[in-house]
Design an enzyme around this catalytic site. Structure first.
Site, short mmCIF file in Angstrom:
data_model
loop_
_atom_site.label_atom_id
_atom_site.label_comp_id
_atom_site.label_asym_id
_atom_site.label_seq_id
_atom_site.Cartn_x
_atom_site.Cartn_y
_atom_site.Cartn_z
N CYS A 33 38.11 31.44 43.92
CA CYS A 33 36.73 30.94 43.96
C CYS A 33 36.10 30.78 42.58
O CYS A 33 35.00 30.23 42.48
CB CYS A 33 35.86 31.88 44.79
N CYS A 102 38.02 38.89 47.48
CA CYS A 102 37.03 39.41 46.53
C CYS A 102 37.42 40.80 46.04
O CYS A 102 37.13 41.16 44.90
CB CYS A 102 35.66 39.45 47.18
FE1 FES Z 1 34.38 34.81 44.95
FE2 FES Z 1 33.90 36.75 46.62
S1 FES Z 1 33.64 34.63 46.98
S2 FES Z 1 34.80 36.90 44.69
#
Ligand code: FES
Length: 127
Positions: A33, A102
């Protein structure tokens, strides 16, 4: 979406902030992400005597970093290396499936910091 423990660590992160006298500092991004964690370790005699972090990321990333730093403080480098994102997620009482990556960010930052330190000492990085 998040349980109380996750929310507590998100709203009141432990070990948040920069560290002036860190032995090693790394800045690691999540390939999934693009969120980032900066991790500071103070190492003495193979032990993590202090740790802090800054995370530019979602609530789960901040909570995972907070919990992970609590779990490695006072531990040897070997113990910290062996901490898995699954253990961090479990300590948080679980994360939603789509948020597991994450907690990988926290694990990756710890391992990156340990190997950066090892290389600085002329040691082979761990695999
Ligand atoms: Fe990127 Fe959680 S969505 S670390």
């Amino acid at each position: 979406m998040y349980n109380e423990t996750v929310m507590d660590h998100f709203e009141h992160p432990r070990n948040l902030g920069e560290m002036e006298d860190a032995t090693v500092v790394v800045d690691v991004g999540s390939p999934e992400c693009g969120d980032r964690t900066k991790l500071y370790l103070k190492i003495e005699d193979n032990v993590i005597v202090d740790v802090s972090f800054r995370t530019l990321g979602c609530a789960a990333a901040i909570a995972s970093s907070s919990m992970a730093t609590e779990m490695i403080k006072g531990k040897t480098l070997e113990e910290a290396w062996n901490l898995t994102n699954t253990e961090v997620a479990e300590a948080l009482g679980g994360l939603p499936e789509q948020k597991i990556h994450c907690s990988v960010l926290a694990e990756g930052a710890i391992r990156e910091a340990i190997n950066t330190y090892r290389k600085s000492q002329g040691l082979e990085p761990w695999q």
